[in-house]
Design an enzyme around this catalytic site. Structure first.
Site, mmCIF file in Angstrom:
data_model
loop_
_atom_site.group_PDB
_atom_site.id
_atom_site.type_symbol
_atom_site.label_atom_id
_atom_site.label_comp_id
_atom_site.label_asym_id
_atom_site.label_seq_id
_atom_site.Cartn_x
_atom_site.Cartn_y
_atom_site.Cartn_z
ATOM 1 C CB SER A 153 -0.918 -0.006 1.224
ATOM 2 O OG SER A 153 -1.835 -1.069 1.153
ATOM 3 C CE LYS A 228 -5.427 -1.539 0.550
ATOM 4 N NZ LYS A 228 -4.168 -2.265 0.704
ATOM 5 C CE LYS A 297 0.791 2.321 4.781
ATOM 6 N NZ LYS A 297 0.572 1.554 3.538
#
Length: 354
Positions: A153, A228, A297
């Site tokens: 990611s 994502k 994050k």
């Protein structure tokens, strides 16, 4: 990072995957989709070994798989039946353990292992680690023509820069992050979103189809990672709202399970109410397999994208603030993202448990 955390998208554990031509019979044998369109199955000979061949240029025979955490390990294990896996970890103990468990061969040096591979798969916690590994080791070790598949990611802006640097070295770069958590990583049913140049995505397709039930072309480099982050923003917003709704209802005297039964047959249902709340929150297990720190994050990455599109992204800003406050409250790098319910409960002193 030098260890594999029990929760999180991936630990910093290094592995090498080697594709072999003699592929055993497998109902999930991948296919090649030119430009992510109509499926073209692997050509198959009729000998007793059931040899599977890729009938296109750029055949991938050896792959370096980096990162065997909560997500990476089951993903690598899916490759083991049809590929010759060589695994490397900064921990010799971990290397031996994983190699033995998934039927791989342990190797000692990532740089040396990378020198003769055709593709690299990265499954790491964040862009900084990806950047350090590529610029510090892999870019200098990989041969021209090698394909890099970043399934971490990562920040889309970083991905675009790395893809450009890779191209200057004669390397191909694909960003292919995943959604679905550890449960779908175990079964090979991940949702995979893929950004990059067309030929690189075609070459990556057999590996990606082995790992995912849905493989979607999102466009140019960085678009997979952007998708994502935005997906996780929507998911996190839904989970936060579900937690607040159940806590408010509990305070009024409603039974949380009854509330879920109603919500999941009504317009308020979402992935959190249907999949996460009963199994991971009401049960108090808080073990969905994705770390809260990693969710925060990803939310910050998504917020950068939202900030560029809207002058006052109030919903996103509120979501990021809430998750950041939960992270501070829990103060535990091992905390699962579903543990945000504990922070929500702490604000009203109500436990939404069965």
């Amino acid at each position: 990072m030098v260890s594999c955390a029990p929760l999180g998208c991936c630990g910093l554990v290094y592995a090498t995957v080697c594709v072999v031509a003699n592929r055993p019979s497998d109902s999930r044998t991948p296919s090649l989709l030119p430009a992510f369109g109509r499926a073209v199955p692997f050509a198959r000979t009729e000998d007793r070994n059931q040899e599977w061949l890729i009938t296109m240029s750029g055949t991938i025979e050896k792959v370096l798989f980096v990162g065997l955490g909560a997500m990476g390990e089951p993903m690598a294990a899916l490759l083991a039946p049809g590929w010759d896996l060589r695994v490397n970890d900064v921990s010799a103990e971990r290397t031996s353990e994983v190699a033995s468990t998934i039927g791989a061969t342990a190797v000692a040096n990532v740089g040396e292992a990378a020198s003769d591979v055709d593709a690299v798969v990265l499954m790491l916690p964040n862009s900084r680690i990806v950047e350090d590994l590529l610029r510090g080791t892999l870019f200098a070790s990989l041969r021209p023509g090698t394909l890099i598949i970043d399934m971490s990611s990562s920040r889309p802006e970083s991905t675009q820069i790395l893809a450009s640097e890779a191209d200057a070295l004669g390397l191909s770069y694909v960003d292919a992050p995943v959604s679905g958590g550890r449960a779908r990583a175990l079964t090979g049913e991940l949702a995979i979103m893929v950004g990059g140049e067309g030929d690189a995505k075609r070459r990556a397709r057999p590996i990606l189809e082995t790992l995912g039930g849905s493989v979607v072309d999102t466009g140019a480099s960085g678009t997979g990672h952007a998708m994502k982050a935005l997906n996780n923003l929507l998911s996190a917003t839904g989970l936060l709202a579900a937690c607040e709704v159940l806590v408010a209802g509990s305070r009024f005297g409603l039974d949380p399970q009854v509330m879920l039964d109603v919500l999941n047959t009504s317009t308020g249902r979402n992935h959190a109410t249907e999949v996460k709340m009963a199994k991971f929150v009401l049960s108090r297990s808080f073990d969905a397999g994705f770390a809260l720190d990693l969710m925060v994050k990803d939310l910050r990455t998504a917020a950068e994208l939202i900030d560029g599109a809207f002058p006052e992204p109030s919903v996103t800003a509120a979501t990021v603030t809430a998750w950041t406050n939960a992270q501070t409250f829990l103060n535990d790098p091992r905390a699962d993202h579903t543990a945000i319910a504990r922070w929500v409960e702490s604000r009203d002193h109500v436990e939404a448990a069965i």
